[in-house]
Design a protein around this motif. Structure first.
Motif, PDB file in Angstrom:
ATOM      1  N   ASP A 136       0.854  -1.191   0.000  1.00  0.00           N
ATOM      2  CA  ASP A 136       0.000   0.000   0.000  1.00  0.00           C
ATOM      3  C   ASP A 136       0.895   1.248   0.000  1.00  0.00           C
ATOM      4  O   ASP A 136       1.790   1.373   0.860  1.00  0.00           O
ATOM      5  CB  ASP A 136      -0.907   0.014   1.234  1.00  0.00           C
ATOM      6  N   ILE A 137       0.637   2.155  -0.948  1.00  0.00           N
ATOM      7  CA  ILE A 137       1.373   3.418  -1.035  1.00  0.00           C
ATOM      8  C   ILE A 137       0.388   4.520  -0.688  1.00  0.00           C
ATOM      9  O   ILE A 137      -0.731   4.580  -1.232  1.00  0.00           O
ATOM     10  CB  ILE A 137       1.958   3.622  -2.447  1.00  0.00           C
ATOM     11  N   TYR A 138       0.790   5.386   0.230  1.00  0.00           N
ATOM     12  CA  TYR A 138      -0.104   6.460   0.657  1.00  0.00           C
ATOM     13  C   TYR A 138       0.739   7.714   0.883  1.00  0.00           C
ATOM     14  O   TYR A 138       1.945   7.660   1.084  1.00  0.00           O
ATOM     15  CB  TYR A 138      -0.883   6.053   1.907  1.00  0.00           C
ATOM     16  N   GLY A 139       0.113   8.800   0.897  1.00  0.00           N
ATOM     17  CA  GLY A 139       0.755  10.122   1.010  1.00  0.00           C
ATOM     18  C   GLY A 139       0.184  11.036  -0.060  1.00  0.00           C
ATOM     19  O   GLY A 139      -1.041  11.095  -0.256  1.00  0.00           O
ATOM     20  N   VAL A 178      10.688  -1.506  -1.771  1.00  0.00           N
ATOM     21  CA  VAL A 178      10.650  -0.032  -1.652  1.00  0.00           C
ATOM     22  C   VAL A 178      11.707   0.598  -2.558  1.00  0.00           C
ATOM     23  O   VAL A 178      11.490   1.625  -3.201  1.00  0.00           O
ATOM     24  CB  VAL A 178      10.848   0.377  -0.183  1.00  0.00           C
ATOM     25  N   SER A 179      12.862  -0.101  -2.595  1.00  0.00           N
ATOM     26  CA  SER A 179      13.933   0.422  -3.465  1.00  0.00           C
ATOM     27  C   SER A 179      13.498   0.418  -4.932  1.00  0.00           C
ATOM     28  O   SER A 179      13.779   1.363  -5.694  1.00  0.00           O
ATOM     29  CB  SER A 179      15.199  -0.408  -3.289  1.00  0.00           C
ATOM     30  N   ILE A 184       9.788   4.924  -9.443  1.00  0.00           N
ATOM     31  CA  ILE A 184       8.625   5.562 -10.072  1.00  0.00           C
ATOM     32  C   ILE A 184       7.868   6.438  -9.083  1.00  0.00           C
ATOM     33  O   ILE A 184       7.026   7.243  -9.482  1.00  0.00           O
ATOM     34  CB  ILE A 184       7.690   4.506 -10.665  1.00  0.00           C
ATOM     35  N   PHE A 185       8.134   6.236  -7.767  1.00  0.00           N
ATOM     36  CA  PHE A 185       7.534   7.100  -6.739  1.00  0.00           C
ATOM     37  C   PHE A 185       8.683   7.806  -6.029  1.00  0.00           C
ATOM     38  O   PHE A 185       9.316   7.230  -5.125  1.00  0.00           O
ATOM     39  CB  PHE A 185       6.711   6.283  -5.730  1.00  0.00           C
ATOM     40  N   LEU A 186       8.979   9.052  -6.473  1.00  0.00           N
ATOM     41  CA  LEU A 186      10.133   9.769  -5.948  1.00  0.00           C
ATOM     42  C   LEU A 186       9.929  10.086  -4.459  1.00  0.00           C
ATOM     43  O   LEU A 186       8.851  10.509  -4.043  1.00  0.00           O
ATOM     44  CB  LEU A 186      10.353  11.063  -6.752  1.00  0.00           C
ATOM     45  N   GLY A 187      10.982   9.896  -3.703  1.00  0.00           N
ATOM     46  CA  GLY A 187      10.939  10.217  -2.266  1.00  0.00           C
ATOM     47  C   GLY A 187      10.205   9.183  -1.431  1.00  0.00           C
ATOM     48  O   GLY A 187       9.871   9.420  -0.262  1.00  0.00           O
ATOM     49  N   LEU A 188       9.919   7.988  -2.009  1.00  0.00           N
ATOM     50  CA  LEU A 188       9.191   6.929  -1.277  1.00  0.00           C
ATOM     51  C   LEU A 188      10.070   6.343  -0.176  1.00  0.00           C
ATOM     52  O   LEU A 188      11.244   6.051  -0.399  1.00  0.00           O
ATOM     53  CB  LEU A 188       8.759   5.840  -2.249  1.00  0.00           C
ATOM     54  N   LYS A 189       9.454   6.211   0.981  1.00  0.00           N
ATOM     55  CA  LYS A 189      10.150   5.584   2.106  1.00  0.00           C
ATOM     56  C   LYS A 189       9.268   4.490   2.714  1.00  0.00           C
ATOM     57  O   LYS A 189       8.040   4.556   2.639  1.00  0.00           O
ATOM     58  CB  LYS A 189      10.500   6.622   3.173  1.00  0.00           C
ATOM     59  N   SER A 190       9.951   3.545   3.338  1.00  0.00           N
ATOM     60  CA  SER A 190       9.211   2.461   4.014  1.00  0.00           C
ATOM     61  C   SER A 190       8.555   2.991   5.274  1.00  0.00           C
ATOM     62  O   SER A 190       9.098   3.869   5.965  1.00  0.00           O
ATOM     63  CB  SER A 190      10.171   1.313   4.351  1.00  0.00           C
ATOM     64  N   GLU A 191       7.381   2.496   5.529  1.00  0.00           N
ATOM     65  CA  GLU A 191       6.624   2.918   6.720  1.00  0.00           C
ATOM     66  C   GLU A 191       7.445   2.654   7.984  1.00  0.00           C
ATOM     67  O   GLU A 191       7.970   1.560   8.190  1.00  0.00           O
ATOM     68  CB  GLU A 191       5.291   2.154   6.786  1.00  0.00           C
ATOM     69  N   GLY A 192       7.581   3.703   8.827  1.00  0.00           N
ATOM     70  CA  GLY A 192       8.305   3.546  10.081  1.00  0.00           C
ATOM     71  C   GLY A 192       9.804   3.748   9.964  1.00  0.00           C
ATOM     72  O   GLY A 192      10.516   3.578  10.949  1.00  0.00           O
ATOM     73  N   TYR A 201       4.832   7.240   1.599  1.00  0.00           N
ATOM     74  CA  TYR A 201       5.253   6.043   2.341  1.00  0.00           C
ATOM     75  C   TYR A 201       4.679   4.785   1.697  1.00  0.00           C
ATOM     76  O   TYR A 201       3.643   4.830   1.020  1.00  0.00           O
ATOM     77  CB  TYR A 201       4.796   6.111   3.797  1.00  0.00           C
ATOM     78  N   ALA A 202       5.375   3.642   2.002  1.00  0.00           N
ATOM     79  CA  ALA A 202       4.940   2.330   1.489  1.00  0.00           C
ATOM     80  C   ALA A 202       4.819   1.359   2.655  1.00  0.00           C
ATOM     81  O   ALA A 202       5.743   1.241   3.490  1.00  0.00           O
ATOM     82  CB  ALA A 202       5.928   1.811   0.449  1.00  0.00           C
ATOM     83  N   SER A 203       3.657   0.680   2.708  1.00  0.00           N
ATOM     84  CA  SER A 203       3.404  -0.360   3.732  1.00  0.00           C
ATOM     85  C   SER A 203       3.367  -1.707   3.037  1.00  0.00           C
ATOM     86  O   SER A 203       2.559  -1.908   2.115  1.00  0.00           O
ATOM     87  CB  SER A 203       2.092  -0.094   4.453  1.00  0.00           C
ATOM     88  N   ILE A 204       4.265  -2.610   3.460  1.00  0.00           N
ATOM     89  CA  ILE A 204       4.340  -3.946   2.855  1.00  0.00           C
ATOM     90  C   ILE A 204       4.047  -4.980   3.944  1.00  0.00           C
ATOM     91  O   ILE A 204       4.784  -5.066   4.954  1.00  0.00           O
ATOM     92  CB  ILE A 204       5.719  -4.187   2.224  1.00  0.00           C
ATOM     93  N   THR A 205       2.977  -5.751   3.790  1.00  0.00           N
ATOM     94  CA  THR A 205       2.588  -6.784   4.758  1.00  0.00           C
ATOM     95  C   THR A 205       2.392  -8.100   4.040  1.00  0.00           C
ATOM     96  O   THR A 205       2.275  -8.146   2.812  1.00  0.00           O
ATOM     97  CB  THR A 205       1.291  -6.397   5.490  1.00  0.00           C
ATOM     98  N   LEU A 206       2.325  -9.137   4.847  1.00  0.00           N
ATOM     99  CA  LEU A 206       2.136 -10.496   4.325  1.00  0.00           C
ATOM    100  C   LEU A 206       0.639 -10.812   4.326  1.00  0.00           C
ATOM    101  O   LEU A 206      -0.042 -10.682   5.347  1.00  0.00           O
ATOM    102  CB  LEU A 206       2.881 -11.505   5.209  1.00  0.00           C
ATOM    103  N   GLY A 207       0.123 -11.214   3.175  1.00  0.00           N
ATOM    104  CA  GLY A 207      -1.280 -11.595   3.071  1.00  0.00           C
ATOM    105  C   GLY A 207      -1.462 -13.072   3.358  1.00  0.00           C
ATOM    106  O   GLY A 207      -1.130 -13.552   4.448  1.00  0.00           O
ATOM    107  N   ASN A 208      -2.010 -13.778   2.410  1.00  0.00           N
ATOM    108  CA  ASN A 208      -2.134 -15.228   2.551  1.00  0.00           C
ATOM    109  C   ASN A 208      -0.747 -15.850   2.582  1.00  0.00           C
ATOM    110  O   ASN A 208       0.138 -15.467   1.808  1.00  0.00           O
ATOM    111  CB  ASN A 208      -2.951 -15.816   1.410  1.00  0.00           C
ATOM    112  N   ILE A 209      -0.599 -16.811   3.491  1.00  0.00           N
ATOM    113  CA  ILE A 209       0.699 -17.462   3.618  1.00  0.00           C
ATOM    114  C   ILE A 209       0.635 -18.817   2.934  1.00  0.00           C
ATOM    115  O   ILE A 209      -0.435 -19.396   2.744  1.00  0.00           O
ATOM    116  CB  ILE A 209       1.103 -17.612   5.100  1.00  0.00           C
TER     117      ILE A 209
END
Length: 864
Positions: A136-139, A178-179, A184-192, A201-209
């Motif tokens: 998820d990318i937000y900002g 994130v790298s 394509i998303f300038l200035g993007l940083k990982s959440e936290g 910011y970018a939030s990366i989580t695990l969905g179905n395992i």
């Protein structure tokens, strides 16, 4: 030609033999193959937390099945059925499972080791094929990606392309994605990761395992390959596999990955400390191996948790007792521990001091036995009982001597016998000895105080216990009411409250103690034995006389004893009081004179006042006082007159020899419809056991159907005897032979004049017919259809209205029957079995003779 035939026979033989061989081989192969292929069983249906998990396993053992209803708790477990261990039902060593420490957690349906999928993704989680990544990318700009890891371990990001993430941890994957997205998303940083200059910011989580396959092998209840979530840990797999078997180890469970042992699990860390060390997160194709146990000990006896335990090298006896077994129980003997140990040839017993248990190493097969403290053995107990105020147990430290123990127990009671105090002592050889001590000598210093020892028992007797229980007894016309000992007697009396006056009532708390000392023991009973009581009127005064026995008290007079007995009745004769005293002077003269006791007679004051008229006679132990009945005193007597009389009812007798005619006259004489010849006198009498038995036998033998002869209660010893009287002659000749003297309780019954006769018994039709003066006995029998085959004609009899009975008589071939009167009943008894047999034989013989005569006549006629 012959050779071809032989060849065919041989070929047929080998064909049959081959078929048998392959059949047997297939049978053996089908039995052995499941065991040999056990660890190579195919993958199960997979674990879905909302469905069922299955795995192939040994024959005759069902695979474990787990299911839940979404609450996280199991609602079904195939290894537990109705609270019982399913494994125990199919395992011949089921009893062993109850004693192996730790086995219960794998059969407890209330425990459920389900992988928790609602936790944050661990930072060391390894991403692999079939995992799902949610980005998820937000900002100032927003976007969303759902990325699935393919079999090559890559994910495809739009506008970027494939990114390899397989084999990386979730943290490494976050940084790599994130790298890639920052291009394509300038200035993007990982959440936290800190502030972003572009606020993006970018939030990366695990969905179905993904699902992974793990092999559980070795000594587990259900070995095989399990499909589980990638978050599952070693403990989850152990529980699904049913846990170690009775031969499996709990202390060294290996996790094998890429053909290397990466760690071991010790279940005792969890069982004893609640900590799961080395509970590894599993990966695909991991192997969880449970080997055979190496060392096992058995702890029994007075331990908090007696069970079978597994130990590893260098563990000590102290750890086995305190950590494994939970420590000694409260009643354990903790000084020494007995160990039974195997040697190369036999067993041996070791006695180990618990102070050395920290350095005593365990050995496989040791049985550690914790014994209990000997029951009823005290190191400092004393016991004092008897006539002291506080009997019971005391400690030897606080009461080292006899005088100190007596003081501690509150001292002696007033009735204590202190001249001889008994001490029961336990000797060193476990036998007892008796010591007698004079307390008075201890007080006067004539004797030294006695030093007590453990388990000494001191007994202080009472003076009352050393003498006979003295009593006095009063008989006769006393007012004490008693409870009849005959339960069937409806005139039973209750114990009167007069046995104790208000001033003599004792404290309820002391009642039991006073009874023990012989006080207030009241023993009341009938003066005459219940078996000797008669219904005759001249015995009424004797039957109601009582007897009371009470403890003797010094200076007691006859008046005092009468007061204890509740006073005297009005029928008592105060002019003659008789006292019988035991003969206590044993001299030769008494023996020669054969003297038994002494008799004293005197009169007493009716009011029991302490004046000059009161007797000064002092009672002595075992005196018997008799209060006689007055010779002029009489109890009222009553007679009942009923039936066809002008004034029926109960009448009191005026004189002892009053006649029936006098009572009939007092009752107003019979009515006009009275049956004077049928009048009867009912008199109460007591039947003996022989009479009751004989009467019942007679009624049974006669098969009596008469309504005039009945027993109200077969078990009642009292009955009314019916005496026939003829009032017609009695009233014409008062005072004559027929004019009987009535007695107390008599009933004069004058029936109504009946104009019928009843026929019953062995007649064809028992009935009641009108009385006719010109009819005789046989006429009435004919009116009932005549005699039956079972009729005993010679024993026929008639019961008249007044109760008299007359029977049939016979002389040779002549028979005479009784005269029939109005209200009579004719009874035809049943023939006895013997008579029936004789009659039957006569009929047979008669028929036989008749047949022979008929045959003879027929032959003669044919001959002619």
């Amino acid at each position: 030609m012959q050779s071809n035939q032989k060849f065919k026979k041989v070929n047929r033989f080998f064909t049959i033999l081959s078929i048998l061989f392959f059949t047997v081989s297939a049978k053996i192969y089908s039995q052995v193959l499941p065991y040999s292929m056990n660890n190579l069983s195919p993958v199960g249906n997979g674990l879905n937390l909302n469905n069922t998990l299955q795995n192939p396993t040994k024959p005759n053992v069902k695979p474990r099945e787990l299911s839940n209803n979404g609450t996280g708790k199991p609602i079904k477990d195939s290894l537990t059925i109705s609270g019982k261990n399913y494994i125990s039902e199919v395992n011949p060593k089921d009893t062993l499972q109850k004693y192996i420490f730790g086995k219960s957690i794998f059969t407890n349906k209330n425990l459920y080791f389900e992988p928790n999928l609602k936790i944050a993704t661990p930072s060391n989680y390894i991403v692999g094929p079939d995992d799902e990544l949610i980005v998820d990318i937000y900002g100032y700009s927003e976007d969303h990606y759902t990325l699935s890891v393919n079999a090559e371990g890559t994910v495809k990001i739009p506008k970027i392309g494939n990114v390899h993430v397989g084999g990386l941890t979730i943290q490494e994957v976050k940084r790599k994605i994130v790298s890639k997205l920052s291009k394509i998303f300038l200035g993007l940083k990982s959440e936290g990761s800190g502030a972003s200059a572009t606020n993006l910011y970018a939030s990366i989580t695990l969905g179905n395992i993904r699902q992974i396959n793990v092999l559980v092998q070795g000594e587990v209840e259900n070995p095989g390959i399990y499909t589980v979530p990638s978050l599952a840990k070693a403990m989850n797999l152990l529980y699904l596999a049913g846990g170690p078997t009775t031969q499996g180890t709990f202390r060294k469970i290996e996790l094998i990955r890429n053909n290397k042992v990466i760690g071991t699990i010790d279940l005792y860390d969890y069982l004893l400390g609640g900590i799961l060390k080395n509970d590894f997160t599993l990966e695909d194709r991991d192997i969880l191996k449970v080997g055979l146990y190496q060392n096992r000990i058995n702890i029994i006896g007075k331990i908090k948790r007696p069970m079978l335990y597994e130990f590893v090298e260098n563990e000590t006896l102290e750890k086995a007792i305190n950590l494994f077994g939970g420590g000694f129980s409260e009643d354990a003997y903790t000084a020494n521990v007995k160990i039974t140990r195997f040697t190369n040839k036999e067993r041996k017993v070791l006695d180990v001091n618990t102070e050395l248990s920290g350095s005593f190493l365990l050995k496989a097969g040791d049985q550690i036995s914790i014994e209990g403290i000997t029951e009823n053995r005290y190191e400092n107990r004393l016991n004092i009982f008897g006539e002291v105020w506080r009997p019971g147990y005391y400690s030897l430290e606080n009461c080292p001597t006899l005088l100190s123990l007596i003081s501690k127990s509150g001292g002696f009671k007033e009735n204590a016998f202190t001249s001889r105090i008994l001490i029961k002592r336990l000797k060193n050889d476990n036998t007892f000895e008796n010591l007698a001590v004079n307390y008075n000598d201890l007080l006067s210093k004539k004797s030294e105080d006695i030093n007590l020892k453990r388990e000494d028992e001191i007994f202080v007797s009472g003076i009352d216990n050393l003498k006979e229980n003295f009593t006095v007894t009063i008989h006769g016309e006393i007012n004490t009411k008693i409870e009849s000992k005959n339960k069937s007697d409806k005139t039973s009396k209750s114990i009167s409250s007069k046995l104790q006056t208000a001033s003599e009532k004792i404290d309820e708390n002391k009642f039991e103690e006073n009874n023990k000392n012989g006080e207030n023991n009241l023993n009341t009973e009938n003066e005459i034995n219940s078996n000797l009581i008669s219904e005759e009127s001249n015995n009424k005064l004797l039957e109601r006389q009582n007897k009371l026995t009470i403890p003797f008290i010094n200076n007691m007079t006859v008046e005092d004893l009468i007061l204890k007995a509740g006073g005297l009745r009005e029928s008592a004769n105060l002019g003659i009081v008789e006292i019988v005293r035991r003969n206590k002077s044993f001299t030769e003269d008494n023996l020669i004179q054969n003297k038994i006791g002494e008799i004293f007679k005197f009169s007493i004051n009716k009011d029991l006042n302490l004046d000059q008229n009161a007797s000064k006679f002092k009672l002595e132990p075992f005196d018997e006082v008799f209060i006689r009945s007055s010779s002029t005193y009489q109890i009222q007597q009553f007679v009942t007159v009923k039936g066809e009389i002008k004034y029926p009812g109960v009448y009191g007798l005026e004189i002892k020899d009053e006649k029936i005619s006098s009572l009939i006259t007092r009752a107003g004489n019979p009515t006009l419809i009275a049956n004077l010849e049928g009048a009867s006198l009912l008199r109460k009498r007591k039947k003996s056991d022989f009479e009751r038995s004989l009467r019942e036998d007679q009624l049974n033998n006669l098969n009596n159907s008469s309504s005039q002869i009945k027993s109200n209660d077969k078990n009642n010893s009292i009955e009314f005897e019916k005496i026939g009287i003829d009032l017609n002659n009695l009233l014409k000749n008062p005072g004559g032979v027929d004019d009987l003297t009535v007695e107390d309780g008599d009933v004069i019954d004058i029936p109504i004049l009946k104009q019928t006769v009843k026929i019953s018994g062995e007649v064809i039709h028992p009935t009641t017919v009108a009385y006719k003066s010109n009819f005789n006995f046989k006429d009435y029998i004919n009116h009932s259809g005549g005699f039956t085959q079972k009729s005993a004609r010679k024993r026929a009899y008639v019961i008249y209205a007044n109760g008299n009975i007359d029977r049939a008589r016979s002389f040779l071939i002549f028979k005479s029957y009784p005269k029939i009167k109005p209200g009579s009943e004719i009874i035809i008894p049943t023939m006895t079995k013997n008579a029936q047999q004789v009659a039957s034989m006569v009929n047979i013989y008669t028929g036989t003779i008749t047949s022979l005569i008929s045959l003879y006549l027929l032959v003669q006629a044919t001959t002619k």
